[in-house]
Design an enzyme around this catalytic site. Sequence first.
Site, PDB file in Angstrom:
ATOM      1  N   HIS A  13     -13.408 -15.311   3.125  1.00  0.00           N
ATOM      2  CA  HIS A  13     -12.997 -13.991   3.624  1.00  0.00           C
ATOM      3  C   HIS A  13     -13.917 -12.859   3.178  1.00  0.00           C
ATOM      4  CE1 HIS A  13      -9.281 -16.426   3.657  1.00  0.00           C
ATOM      5  NE2 HIS A  13      -9.055 -15.796   4.798  1.00  0.00           N
ATOM      6  N   GLU A  85     -10.439 -14.792  -4.272  1.00  0.00           N
ATOM      7  CA  GLU A  85     -11.844 -15.152  -4.052  1.00  0.00           C
ATOM      8  C   GLU A  85     -12.748 -14.545  -5.127  1.00  0.00           C
ATOM      9  OE1 GLU A  85     -12.922 -14.710   0.102  1.00  0.00           O
ATOM     10  OE2 GLU A  85     -11.407 -16.181   0.715  1.00  0.00           O
ATOM     11  N   ARG A 173      10.487   6.464   5.044  1.00  0.00           N
ATOM     12  CA  ARG A 173       9.988   7.486   5.974  1.00  0.00           C
ATOM     13  C   ARG A 173      10.745   7.347   7.285  1.00  0.00           C
ATOM     14  NH1 ARG A 173       4.741   6.985   3.382  1.00  0.00           N
ATOM     15  NH2 ARG A 173       3.910   9.080   3.015  1.00  0.00           N
ATOM     16  N   ARG A 228       6.262  13.454  -1.703  1.00  0.00           N
ATOM     17  CA  ARG A 228       7.411  12.997  -0.957  1.00  0.00           C
ATOM     18  C   ARG A 228       8.701  13.745  -1.288  1.00  0.00           C
ATOM     19  NH1 ARG A 228       7.742   8.358   1.435  1.00  0.00           N
ATOM     20  NH2 ARG A 228       9.576   9.442   2.223  1.00  0.00           N
TER      21      ARG A 228
END
Length: 263
Positions: A13, A85, A173, A228
């Site tokens: 990847h 990885e 949200r 928030r």
Amino acid sequence: MSIIVADDTIMYHIGLSRAMLSGVRYAILPGDPGRVEKICQALGKYVVLNFNREYKSALVTINAEPVLVCSTGMGGPSVAICLEELATLGVEKFIRVGTTGAIQEKISIGDIVINTGAIRLDGTSTHYAPLEYPAIADVYLAQAFIKIAKEEKVNFHVGLSVSSDTFWPGQERYNSYTGYVLNKFRGSLKEWQALGALNYEMETATLFTLGQVFGLQAISICLVVAKRTDSEAVLEKNLWSKLENQMYQYLKTSICYCQKNNI
Ligand code: URA
């Protein structure tokens, strides 16, 4: 027992090999591939290594040592792939550099949150350890980043993140496509706030759980781009680029300190 691969084996990847990462101890992990070169520009001379899917990588030289900058993409699954990885290639120290939404009144846009633990509202970490297992940072990296934040007079906060698999419902949200939030998440922002958590983001729980399970070191620092307690909105990117550069200067000083003290 950990897997050792040949020097020229390319990880599927991230598209990197042990040979490409020779001498690398530290990996800086932003989520966004678009931030990889910005981070490198702030830290030193660099060379881009690869760009496959969400994984863009570059080597930047700090104090004559190659440091990897590699984007993880968003959320637990892509962080876990990156970490698997990189660990296989021998990288041992992981520094997440992200953005976050603060849920405590005392935290402002532009502040830095140093997460020392994370509430595991992700799914990926449960594939590695049961939910009873804590998602915690490496204590030595955490101490180093806190020390430098104090010395550099950074506006910083230390504590728990709520790492959610979703940006909308899991972070309560309502400005989403349907506007619907499952019952189990309604009122959750207030509850995490009451329990002392500092911020929402999407990667730290996976990073910390895997770090502990692998016996490797991880820390997470995030720039606050949403408050928030006031609104669901995220600050426009062009408004936080200056704040981002301040964070990268703090990152550089912290890494230099870690290098010098072998942390
Ligand atoms: N990243 C998140 O996951 N949430 C925010 O509110 C801001 C950045």
